[in-house]
Design a protein around this motif. Structure first.
Motif, short mmCIF file in Angstrom:
data_model
loop_
_atom_site.label_atom_id
_atom_site.label_comp_id
_atom_site.label_asym_id
_atom_site.label_seq_id
_atom_site.Cartn_x
_atom_site.Cartn_y
_atom_site.Cartn_z
N ARG A 157 -6.02 2.95 -15.22
CA ARG A 157 -5.17 3.39 -16.32
C ARG A 157 -3.96 2.48 -16.50
O ARG A 157 -3.56 2.16 -17.61
N GLN A 158 -3.40 2.04 -15.37
CA GLN A 158 -2.28 1.09 -15.43
C GLN A 158 -2.71 -0.22 -16.07
O GLN A 158 -2.00 -0.80 -16.88
N PHE A 159 -3.88 -0.69 -15.63
CA PHE A 159 -4.35 -1.97 -16.12
C PHE A 159 -4.61 -1.92 -17.62
O PHE A 159 -4.38 -2.89 -18.34
N GLU A 181 -12.08 -8.34 3.26
CA GLU A 181 -11.29 -7.17 3.60
C GLU A 181 -11.86 -6.48 4.84
O GLU A 181 -13.05 -6.57 5.12
N GLY A 182 -11.01 -5.77 5.54
CA GLY A 182 -11.49 -4.91 6.63
C GLY A 182 -12.02 -5.66 7.84
O GLY A 182 -12.93 -5.19 8.52
N VAL A 183 -11.44 -6.83 8.13
CA VAL A 183 -11.88 -7.59 9.30
C VAL A 183 -11.26 -6.96 10.55
O VAL A 183 -10.04 -6.92 10.70
N LEU A 234 0.86 -1.19 0.00
CA LEU A 234 0.00 0.00 0.00
C LEU A 234 0.90 1.23 0.00
O LEU A 234 1.69 1.44 0.92
N VAL A 235 0.76 2.04 -1.04
CA VAL A 235 1.69 3.15 -1.21
C VAL A 235 1.32 4.34 -0.33
O VAL A 235 0.15 4.59 -0.07
N ARG A 236 2.32 5.04 0.16
CA ARG A 236 2.16 6.29 0.91
C ARG A 236 3.15 7.31 0.39
O ARG A 236 4.21 6.96 -0.09
P1 C2E Z 1 -7.50 -1.45 -1.10
O1 C2E Z 1 -6.63 -2.05 -2.14
O2 C2E Z 1 -8.88 -1.97 -0.97
O3 C2E Z 1 -6.68 -1.56 0.24
C1 C2E Z 1 -7.25 -1.75 1.50
C2 C2E Z 1 -7.40 -0.44 2.24
O4 C2E Z 1 -8.15 -0.69 3.43
C3 C2E Z 1 -6.08 0.15 2.71
O5 C2E Z 1 -6.21 1.57 2.74
C4 C2E Z 1 -5.96 -0.40 4.13
O6 C2E Z 1 -5.13 0.38 4.97
C5 C2E Z 1 -7.39 -0.34 4.57
N1 C2E Z 1 -7.69 -1.34 5.61
C6 C2E Z 1 -7.14 -2.55 5.79
N2 C2E Z 1 -7.69 -3.20 6.82
C7 C2E Z 1 -8.64 -2.40 7.34
C8 C2E Z 1 -9.57 -2.52 8.44
O7 C2E Z 1 -9.62 -3.53 9.17
N3 C2E Z 1 -10.40 -1.47 8.65
C9 C2E Z 1 -10.36 -0.35 7.87
N4 C2E Z 1 -11.21 0.63 8.15
N5 C2E Z 1 -9.50 -0.20 6.82
C10 C2E Z 1 -8.66 -1.22 6.56
P2 C2E Z 1 -5.14 2.53 2.04
O8 C2E Z 1 -3.75 2.02 2.27
O9 C2E Z 1 -5.47 3.92 2.44
O10 C2E Z 1 -5.43 2.35 0.50
C11 C2E Z 1 -6.62 2.80 -0.07
C12 C2E Z 1 -6.72 2.37 -1.52
O11 C2E Z 1 -5.74 3.00 -2.32
C13 C2E Z 1 -6.47 0.88 -1.72
O12 C2E Z 1 -7.64 0.14 -1.38
C14 C2E Z 1 -6.13 0.84 -3.19
O13 C2E Z 1 -7.30 0.84 -3.98
C15 C2E Z 1 -5.40 2.16 -3.39
N6 C2E Z 1 -3.94 1.92 -3.42
C16 C2E Z 1 -3.10 1.66 -2.38
N7 C2E Z 1 -1.83 1.48 -2.81
C17 C2E Z 1 -1.87 1.61 -4.16
C18 C2E Z 1 -0.88 1.52 -5.20
O14 C2E Z 1 0.31 1.24 -4.98
N8 C2E Z 1 -1.31 1.73 -6.49
C19 C2E Z 1 -2.62 1.99 -6.79
N9 C2E Z 1 -2.96 2.18 -8.07
N10 C2E Z 1 -3.57 2.08 -5.84
C20 C2E Z 1 -3.21 1.89 -4.54
#
Ligand code: C2E
Ligand code: MG
Ligand code: MG
Ligand code: MG
Length: 284
Positions: free
Chosen positions: A118-120, A233-235, A61-63
């Motif tokens: 867009r990447q896909f 997800e999100g357990v 997960l990117v920051r």
């Molecule tokens: P995602 O792929 O559905 O990733 C899961 C998101 O849910 C992550 O947020 C994670 O921190 C959060 N999460 C995980 N477990 C829980 C939980 O138990 N409760 C809650 N409330 N949240 C949880 P994050 O890191 O903010 O990422 C958000 C979205 O950004 C990701 O959703 C993904 O769609 C996108 N993303 C993240 N990294 C990348 C990347 O490298 N490239 C691209 N294109 N998109 C990215």
């Protein structure tokens, strides 16, 4: 502008269009600079198999640690990166970095990498993935890519071609945030996914709604019938885990197991908890 303010009624707190445009331009300039400087970070969140009682993968997960604004999450800059085309470079960095880090994890732990629409849809995607695998030495079987339904909508032929190209390499494909997009069911019929990531909204509804349980059950049953693995997800709570286990969900991800952690902590996490899978079993 005067008219707009009158209607909104809380004009003191609403940034003007000018201000928003300026903020966006500034952020875009900062994003270009961050790409040049390689200033992004990857955090990793574990994926856990309930059927095998073990860690199977970590999702990257990117920051973006911003010099003035602090740590920015993907939701606040990936859309801008998509609009400006900068996603290609960011995505390439993420793929290379994720594969490189994963290559130091014990086998058979995999890494899951998110791809934006867009990447896909980019014709360069398969060769970019090949390069990242080759440079890192990570076997393709240990890479999983995650796409959302918004990437699929436009062109069935093109989508199938890309899915087959990636699967031909040995890379697995997960459909992320399942159930939130529109036309979810026809996507399952049309495309050969390896895994469904059931969106966290459904997991949340397990507690709130009496129908929540039925919906989760239906998704899992359907996926199983189609030979697709399921992950919830999100357990966050043991009670959610108990239902998911009972319904035969294969994998989970969420704060109950761990929040996303920085790359350098992954090996500690594996050493501490990776082998002690009963941690989860006891908590359920
Ligand atoms: P995602 O792929 O559905 O990733 C899961 C998101 O849910 C992550 O947020 C994670 O921190 C959060 N999460 C995980 N477990 C829980 C939980 O138990 N409760 C809650 N409330 N949240 C949880 P994050 O890191 O903010 O990422 C958000 C979205 O950004 C990701 O959703 C993904 O769609 C996108 N993303 C993240 N990294 C990348 C990347 O490298 N490239 C691209 N294109 N998109 C990215
Ligand atoms: Mg994801
Ligand atoms: Mg998701
Ligand atoms: Mg999401």
């Amino acid at each position: 502008r005067a008219k707009q303010q009158g209607k909104a009624g809380h004009h003191f707190f609403e940034p003007s269009l000018d201000e928003r445009a300026r903020h966006r331009r500034q952020l875009e300039a900062d994003l270009r600079e961050a790409i040049r400087a390689g200033a992004f970070e990857l955090h990793f969140q574990p994926l856990y198999s309930l059927t095998e009682e073990r860690l199977t993968a970590f999702e990257a997960l990117v920051r973006w640690p911003h010099p003035r604004l602090g740590l920015i999450g993907p939701a606040d800059f990936i859309p801008l990166a998509e609009d400006t085309g900068l996603i290609a470079e960011i995505g390439e960095w993420v793929m290379h970095e994720a594969c490189a880090q994963a290559s130091s994890w014990p086998e058979p732990l995999a890494v899951a990498v998110n791809l934006s629409s867009r990447q896909f849809l980019s014709p360069a995607l398969p060769s970019m993935v090949v390069k990242a695998l080759a440079a890192s030495g990570l076997p393709a079987q240990r890479l999983e890519v995650e796409i959302t339904e918004s990437a699929l909508a436009s062109n069935v032929e093109k989508t199938l071609e890309t899915l087959h190209a990636l699967q031909g390499l040995g890379v697995r494909i997960a459909l992320d945030d399942f159930g939130t997009g529109y036309s979810s069911l026809s996507h399952l019929r049309l495309f050969p996914f390896d895994k469904l990531k059931i969106d966290q909204s459904f997991v949340r509804d397990l507690a709130r709604e009496t129908n929540g349980h039925a919906v989760i059950r239906a998704i899992i049953t359907l996926a199983e019938a189609l030979g697709i693995e399921t992950l919830a997800e999100g357990v966050e709570e043991a009670s959610q885990l108990a239902v998911l286990r009972q319904e035969g969900c294969r994998q989970i991800q969420g704060f109950l197991l761990s929040r996303p952690i920085v790359g350098t902590e992954v090996s500690h996490f594996i050493a501490d908890r990776g082998s002690r899978t009963e941690v989860i079993r006891l908590r359920a």
